[in-house]
Design an enzyme around this catalytic site. Structure first.
Site, PDB file in Angstrom:
ATOM      1  CD  GLU A  62      -2.763   1.031   2.396  1.00 11.21           C
ATOM      2  OE1 GLU A  62      -3.011   0.023   3.172  1.00 11.21           O
ATOM      3  OE2 GLU A  62      -3.778   1.947   2.507  1.00 11.21           O
ATOM      4  CG  ASN A 107      -7.873   2.526   5.261  1.00  6.81           C
ATOM      5  OD1 ASN A 107      -8.507   1.411   4.966  1.00  6.81           O
ATOM      6  ND2 ASN A 107      -7.211   2.734   6.468  1.00  6.81           N
ATOM      7  CD  GLU A 208     -10.211  -2.427   5.699  1.00  9.28           C
ATOM      8  OE1 GLU A 208     -10.388  -1.244   6.357  1.00  9.28           O
ATOM      9  OE2 GLU A 208      -9.772  -3.228   6.287  1.00  9.28           O
ATOM     10  CE1 TYR A 279      -3.580  -6.198   8.793  1.00  7.41           C
ATOM     11  CE2 TYR A 279      -5.710  -5.201   8.882  1.00  7.41           C
ATOM     12  CZ  TYR A 279      -4.590  -5.575   8.224  1.00  7.41           C
ATOM     13  OH  TYR A 279      -4.274  -5.026   6.848  1.00  7.41           O
ATOM     14  CD  GLU A 331      -6.339  -4.663   4.152  1.00  2.34           C
ATOM     15  OE1 GLU A 331      -6.055  -4.410   5.359  1.00  2.34           O
ATOM     16  OE2 GLU A 331      -6.735  -3.906   3.167  1.00  2.34           O
ATOM     17  CD  GLN A 388       0.304  -2.421   3.858  1.00  2.00           C
ATOM     18  OE1 GLN A 388       0.906  -2.013   3.031  1.00  2.00           O
ATOM     19  NE2 GLN A 388      -1.115  -1.987   4.116  1.00  2.00           N
TER      20      GLN A 388
HETATM   21  O1  AHR Z   1      -3.226  -2.650   6.076  1.00  2.00           O
HETATM   22  C1  AHR Z   1      -3.568  -1.431   6.821  1.00  2.00           C
HETATM   23  C2  AHR Z   1      -5.039  -1.039   6.715  1.00  2.00           C
HETATM   24  O2  AHR Z   1      -5.791  -1.846   7.190  1.00  2.00           O
HETATM   25  C3  AHR Z   1      -5.390  -0.878   5.330  1.00  2.00           C
HETATM   26  O3  AHR Z   1      -5.032   0.499   4.746  1.00  2.00           O
HETATM   27  C4  AHR Z   1      -6.990  -0.954   5.623  1.00  2.00           C
HETATM   28  O4  AHR Z   1      -7.520  -1.499   4.574  1.00  2.00           O
HETATM   29  C5  AHR Z   1      -6.857  -1.793   6.737  1.00  2.00           C
HETATM   30  O5  AHR Z   1      -7.899  -1.007   7.611  1.00  2.00           O
END
Ligand code: AHR
Length: 547
Positions: A62, A107, A208, A279, A331, A388
């Site tokens: 990103e 994002n 998202e 996450y 993600e 990432q």
């Molecule tokens: O990976 C970090 C952020 O986490 C990304 O930009 C977003 O898609 C998610 O909330």
């Protein structure tokens, strides 16, 4: 002596006795049963979970913090090639063999004007990037990303701006990338020096869009209609595109599952997959700071997969559609320390240090668990992205002198290198331990039992090889795992390595890069019955030749 047994004690005893487990537990849903003594898994390649789609081991880049600038692109560095790409980073990613990389966000994509990032560099504007309050110079854009993908041998997975962007500009982007010649946007690409189309096959329809933090967030049905409209127009360019709709961003939003249902009720027939994100962290709210609970979080991931799959199938039934959607877990990672506040605020600078999570041993063990879960669910999850790849919540970290492999690099590298062919549907027995949901956030609050041993096996019949990935969640004791091979039969152990250590919080640094690193493990002799002795708190790989 008191005859009253406390709840916790009762659960502990239940776990130890192995007599656990009533219906409704995690175990049944992952195909495990509880049994005292050594863990045992029966391997028969005729029982197939999936023919492995290697996109399961994808990653994510990103425009965020130092991921692009000073991560993959650093033209002023002596470590960069003529295109400005960091040779050391590209070498690591090529060596890993990452099959697909999602770009440019995240994002970020919800405010991105792709046109700012193409054409002569001198003419590209520096803009205020609002997702991370950073300055975006646009010196690296879509064409550089495609060049870089070729360099590292990966496939691009492009995201579209569904936040501030229109369907019209999204289609223009596809046309710019993929139409051969003779149209406004394809000719623009050619004028930028890219005569041949990029051939991008797989696209994310936004990012998202359910999240209140997302630029341009909209209600589910509005998003679903926009996704359907955009997808329908894209299919005029090529009906074969693989299109991924935005699913829920996590499991705690009040719209979780409702969003997915409403979106799919609007666009089911036009898309191929829906995304999942999550996450995880060892925090008071999620785990009560318990490592035993933390190492079970791949089973939470597994539950999310099952729940989203159920929503897809519900809508399939409702629409009487012959097509079943697949899932894109695009993600996933551990992320809880470098989160929020200054960690997410670029303060209007270029390439700020954002989300630079430092990973330790217990994170690496859990990442191993996530990989096992993805393999176990690979019948449904065809694509997934470790979020990432470099500098931002990433296995790789750069400084001006080189690149560091963090602890989570190792399980990811093993899966990429050794898990090939077909994923075997295992029958597994393991002793279990109890977990309690008391005081935890609702989506992680479970009173349940967790197998000490978690195992995934792949068999590559064409190459005559197999791979076992084994997590021992027991924090104190070695655990035995007996692999009983009905077919094929291992004939030689090619590699057996483990990731373990006495300090679960240990991390790698540039000064001491091998604190958390794989070491050789004594393997049992190859044959139809192999007993692995898994060290306490470990993740182990065995790569085998088979008869
Ligand atoms: O990976 C970090 C952020 O986490 C990304 O930009 C977003 O898609 C998610 O909330």
């Amino acid at each position: 002596m008191s005859l009253t047994v406390g709840r916790r004690q009762f659960l502990e005893q239940l776990g130890r006795s192995g007599a656990a487990l009533a219906a409704g537990s995690w175990l049944a849903s992952i195909g495990y049963s509880a049994a005292a003594g050594p863990a045992r898994a029966i391997v028969n390649q005729a029982r197939v979970r999936s023919e492995l789609d290697r996109r399961l081991f994808g990653s994510f880049l990103e425009h965020l913090g130092r991921a692009v600038y000073t991560g993959v692109y650093d033209p002023g560095s002596p470590l960069a090639d003529a295109n400005g790409f960091r040779r050391d980073v590209a070498g690591q990613i090529k060596g890993l063999g990452v099959p697909i990389i999602r770009y440019p966000g995240g994002n970020f994509v919800s405010g991105y004007h792709w046109l700012d990032g193409v054409g002569p560099r001198a003419g590209r504007p520096t803009v205020l990037e609002r997702a991370w309050n950073s300055l975006e110079t646009n010196q690296f854009g879509t064409n550089e990303f495609i060049d870089w993908c070729r360099l590292v041998g990966t496939e691009p997975l492009l995201g579209m701006n569904f936040g501030t962007g229109s369907a019209e500009m999204a289609i223009a982007y596809v046309e710019y990338c993929n139409v051969d010649r003779g149209t406004k946007w394809s000719e623009l690409r050619r004028s930028h020096g890219y005569d041949r189309p990029h051939g991008v096959r797989t696209w994310c329809l936004g990012n998202e869009m359910d999240g209140p933090w997302q630029m341009g967030t909209i209600p589910a049905r509005d998003y679903g209609r926009k996704a359907r409209d955009t997808a329908r127009q894209m299919r005029v360019l090529d009906p074969g595109y693989q299109l991924i709709a935005c699913g829920s961003s996590n499991t705690i939003l009040p719209t979780y599952l409702v969003w997915d249902r409403e979106v799919l009720e609007e666009c089911y027939d036009q898309v191929d997959a829906i995304s999942l994100h999550n996450y995880y962290g060892n925090t008071p709210a999620l785990t009560g700071n318990s490592t035993a609970r933390y190492l079970a979080m791949n089973l939470d991931m597994e539950r999310q997969i099952l729940e989203i799959a159920a929503v897809c199938d519900y809508v399939q039934g409702l629409r009487k559609s012959p097509r079943q959607l697949w899932l894109s877990f695009d993600e996933w990672n551990v992320w809880y320390r470098a989160r929020g506040g200054d960690f997410a605020d670029g303060k209007r600078t270029v390439a700020p240090h954002l989300l630079e999570e430092v990973y330790n041993l217990e994170d690496a063990l859990l990442v191993g668990g996530f990989l096992n879960t993805l393999l176990r669910r690979s019948d449904r999850v065809r694509l997934a992205c470790l979020a990432q790849i470099v500098n931002v919540i990433a296995p790789l970290v750069t400084n001006e002198r080189g690149v560091l492999r963090q602890s989570i690099f190792h399980p990811y590298a093993w899966a990429l290198q050794y898990a090939r062919g077909r994923v075997v549907d295992l029958q597994v027995e393991s002793d279990v331990y109890p977990i309690s949901g008391d005081g935890l956030r609702a989506d992680f609050a479970r009173n349940d039992h967790v197998p000490f041993v978690d195992v995934a096996v792949t068999v590559d019949a064409a190459k005559g090889q197999a791979c076992a990935l084994m997590l021992n969640r027991d924090l104190d004791g070695e655990r035995e795992l007996i692999l009983e091979w009905e077919a094929p039969t291992p004939t030689r152990v090619l590699v057996c390595e483990t990731l373990t250590g006495s300090d679960l919080r240990a991390s790698d640094t540039f000064a001491a890069p091998d604190v958390v690193a794989p070491r050789r493990l004594d393997a049992p002799a190859a044959g139809p019955r192999m007993t692995f002795r898994l060290p306490p708190r470990s993740y182990t790989v065995a790569h085998l030749a088979t008869g």
